[in-house]
Design an enzyme around this catalytic site. Structure first.
Site, mmCIF file in Angstrom:
data_model
loop_
_atom_site.group_PDB
_atom_site.id
_atom_site.type_symbol
_atom_site.label_atom_id
_atom_site.label_comp_id
_atom_site.label_asym_id
_atom_site.label_seq_id
_atom_site.Cartn_x
_atom_site.Cartn_y
_atom_site.Cartn_z
ATOM 1 C CG ASP A 212 -1.975 -1.119 1.137
ATOM 2 O OD1 ASP A 212 -1.560 -2.261 0.901
ATOM 3 O OD2 ASP A 212 -3.160 -0.855 1.332
ATOM 4 C CG ASP A 233 -3.997 -4.137 -2.930
ATOM 5 O OD1 ASP A 233 -4.083 -4.721 -4.026
ATOM 6 O OD2 ASP A 233 -4.548 -4.547 -1.895
#
Length: 372
Positions: A212, A233
């Site tokens: 992230d 992600d």
């Protein structure tokens, strides 16, 4: 990243409305006629989804940027050579309700700081001495306990967070130094930068992290010639963002994902568009995971290394999202760009379908990106 319990379920609302329509019409319509109208109405819905896939209007306020600086300050490790020795000190010198462009020039060095720009402090520009020379870094993770005695969460883990509009960063590295998490670990999201405001631009910047990395949270954003590195992600959020000429580098040990876009309604005009970019790295990488029910991501004229998994995209474990997401490619190249093995619900776009995504008009750039 947890799903938002308050998300708008446009498809479910449509089905409910359709059911009520058919119920109230039962006395006057035969079963066959109702079934035909059901099919016709369903087709209308699918056409609606198709029309919403291209963006020809804006729900955002008109953007009026300011470029002429009213103040310039310098950050330098040596107090004799600059106005301040930390980036935070320089930001503290700006009025909380800032009305004009302030340029903060940052000299070479690694600045170990955790910074958050408040929402009223608009028109801030950070200019580094080169992404390899000017680095802002911290090492928080989502499970780290904050000053309130609770975990920071993904949102609070950011090394650098921007909540104010018209932010510009040039020639800087934003880094979260937290180590890559072991497989299956939870709470190890470690954001390098979170942008939670409209009309922000990042030029020649680097975003370095593991899980992230770049929280493209909300607002219209422009990333040009940037380097973004992570594993899972590592570009995520619900922004309306154009990435132009960027290098997207995966550091996945096994499986990873480049994007997790969180568009939750067909009425939202958000999405990520990658144009003339390059995808390299290690591991087996999905181009995107459908974090949002109506997740929207497009790659155009982008080179993809062989690390891209043939299926390309993941439905977040929810087959219903395959009906509502918009995942597309247009004239991409490289061994990872082969479309033959892609999931059936991804699209190889036509020129007409791709056009709304590949220019500055995607983010209304003609309003706020001139002179950057």
């Amino acid at each position: 990243m947890a799903m938002d319990p308050c998300k708008i379920m446009g498809f479910h609302l449509f089905i409910t409305t359709l059911f009520l329509f058919l119920s109230t019409s039962a006395n006057s319509l035969s079963y066959s006629k109702s079934f035909n109208e059901l099919k016709n109405t369903e087709q209308m819905y699918l056409n609606w989804v198709k029309n919403m896939s291209s963006r020809n209007r804006s729900i955002f306020m008109e953007a009026k940027n300011k470029f002429q600086p009213c103040k310039t300050v310098k950050v330098h490790k040596n107090s004799k050579l600059g106005d301040f020795t930390t980036v935070q000190q320089a930001l503290n010198s700006i009025p909380l309700f800032n009305p004009c462009r302030v340029v903060i020039s940052i000299s070479p060095g690694t600045y170990k700081e955790k910074i958050e720009i408040p929402m009223t402090m608009g028109y801030v520009t950070l200019e580094g001495s080169g992404a390899a020379k000017t680095i802002i870094r911290w090492d928080d993770t989502a499970d780290r306990i904050g000053t309130n005695g609770k975990p920071l969460g993904t949102y609070g883990s950011a090394t650098f967070a921007v909540n104010a509009p018209y932010f510009i960063a040039k020639n800087i590295t934003f880094k979260n130094k937290a180590p890559p998490p072991p497989a299956g670990a939870t709470g190890k999201q470690a954001v390098a930068l979170r942008i939670s405001a409209d009309t922000a631009a990042f030029i020649n910047c680097k975003f370095i992290g593991a899980q992230d990395t770049l929280y493209d949270h909300k607002g219209r954003h422009y990333f040009k010639n940037c380097h973004i590195q992570g594993s899972v992600d590592f570009i995520f959020g619900d922004g309306l963002s154009l990435y132009e000429g960027c290098h997207l580098h995966a550091k996945a040990r096994t499986y990873g994902a480049l994007t997790a876009q969180k568009r939750e309604s067909m009425l939202e005009e958000t999405g990520f568009s990658f144009v003339n970019c390059k995808v390299t790295g290690s591991g087996a990488l999905y181009l995107g995971r459908a974090w949002g029910t109506f997740s929207r991501v497009v790659f155009a004229y982008t080179y993809m290394d062989k690390i891209i998994t043939p299926r390309g995209w993941y439905n977040w474990g929810d087959k219903q999202r395959e009906m509502t997401v918009f995942f597309g490619q247009f004239k991409c190249s490289g061994p990872g760009a082969f479309y033959g093995g892609r999931v059936s619900w991804a699209r190889e776009l036509t020129k007409q379908e791709a056009e709304p995504f590949i220019s500055l008009s995607f983010i209304d750039g003609h309003e706020w990106l001139t002179n950057i």
